[in-house]
Motif scaffolding. Structure first.
Motif, short mmCIF file in Angstrom:
data_model
loop_
_atom_site.label_atom_id
_atom_site.label_comp_id
_atom_site.label_asym_id
_atom_site.label_seq_id
_atom_site.Cartn_x
_atom_site.Cartn_y
_atom_site.Cartn_z
N MET A 9 69.82 -37.17 6.20
CA MET A 9 69.86 -37.67 7.53
C MET A 9 68.64 -38.90 7.57
SD MET A 9 69.46 -33.92 9.33
CE MET A 9 69.00 -34.67 10.89
N GLY A 10 68.64 -39.31 8.72
CA GLY A 10 67.82 -40.36 9.22
C GLY A 10 68.23 -41.80 9.10
N ALA A 11 67.20 -42.63 9.09
CA ALA A 11 67.56 -44.18 8.93
C ALA A 11 67.68 -44.71 7.56
CB ALA A 11 66.57 -44.81 9.81
N MET A 12 68.38 -43.98 6.84
CA MET A 12 68.42 -44.32 5.37
C MET A 12 69.20 -45.80 5.02
SD MET A 12 69.12 -40.58 3.59
CE MET A 12 68.73 -41.26 1.97
N GLU A 13 70.32 -45.79 5.74
CA GLU A 13 70.97 -47.22 5.32
C GLU A 13 70.18 -48.49 6.00
OE1 GLU A 13 75.20 -49.45 5.82
OE2 GLU A 13 74.94 -47.52 6.78
N THR A 14 69.38 -48.25 7.05
CA THR A 14 68.67 -49.41 7.76
C THR A 14 67.57 -49.44 6.71
OG1 THR A 14 69.46 -48.83 9.76
CG2 THR A 14 67.37 -50.08 9.91
N LEU A 16 67.19 -48.79 3.62
CA LEU A 16 67.66 -49.40 2.27
C LEU A 16 67.77 -50.83 2.39
CD1 LEU A 16 68.02 -48.79 -0.77
CD2 LEU A 16 70.20 -47.81 -0.29
N ASN A 17 68.54 -51.29 3.60
CA ASN A 17 68.77 -52.78 3.68
C ASN A 17 67.52 -53.51 3.85
OD1 ASN A 17 71.75 -53.16 3.52
ND2 ASN A 17 71.85 -51.91 5.47
N ALA A 18 66.43 -53.16 4.55
CA ALA A 18 65.42 -53.75 4.84
C ALA A 18 64.47 -53.98 3.63
CB ALA A 18 64.42 -52.89 5.70
N LEU A 19 64.37 -52.67 2.71
CA LEU A 19 63.68 -52.70 1.18
C LEU A 19 64.36 -53.66 0.59
CD1 LEU A 19 63.45 -48.89 0.53
CD2 LEU A 19 61.63 -50.67 1.16
N GLY A 20 65.56 -54.04 0.46
CA GLY A 20 66.49 -54.93 -0.25
C GLY A 20 66.10 -56.26 0.11
#
Length: 114
Positions: A9-14, A16-20
């Motif tokens: 759960m949570g803002a994982m996709e957002t 991961l995109n920000a980390l990238g």
């Protein structure tokens, strides 16, 4: 190490995109999606600007935590407790409303994460 709890759960996709965008190609991010197979499959199919290792539910979380520099996670009490035991810094990227909100000031006030 990006963790979404047992249910992914949570803002994982957002996150991961920000980390990238921020970290670039010389970084590796390990993602643990829990039982969220759909999210894990989506992450595996995505071309990321850095190396991304995607896992579903794992039974060796302590080992993953021992191998990482930092944990990015929602404010789940189990993950927070495990990170504190391991001495790994925490970056909280969200919480389950009401249920986990009180964990955020605990982490910040005790200077074990942000």
């Amino acid at each position: 190490l990006l963790i979404g709890g047992g249910d992914g759960m949570g803002a994982m996709e957002t996150t991961l995109n920000a980390l990238g965008k921020r970290l670039g190609k010389d970084t590796q991010v390990v993602v643990i999606c829990g039982r969220n197979k759909k999210l894990a499959d989506k992450f595996r199919a995505t071309q990321w600007p850095m190396k991304v290792v995607v896992n579903g539910f794992v039974n060796n979380m302590s080992e993953w935590m021992a191998a990482c520099d930092c944990i990015v996670t929602k404010a789940g009490p189990g993950t927070i407790a495990e990170a504190l035991i391991r001495g790994v810094p925490l970056l909280l990227n969200g919480c389950v409303p009401c249920q986990e909100e009180g964990n955020i000031p605990f982490v910040v006030d005790n200077k074990v994460g942000a």
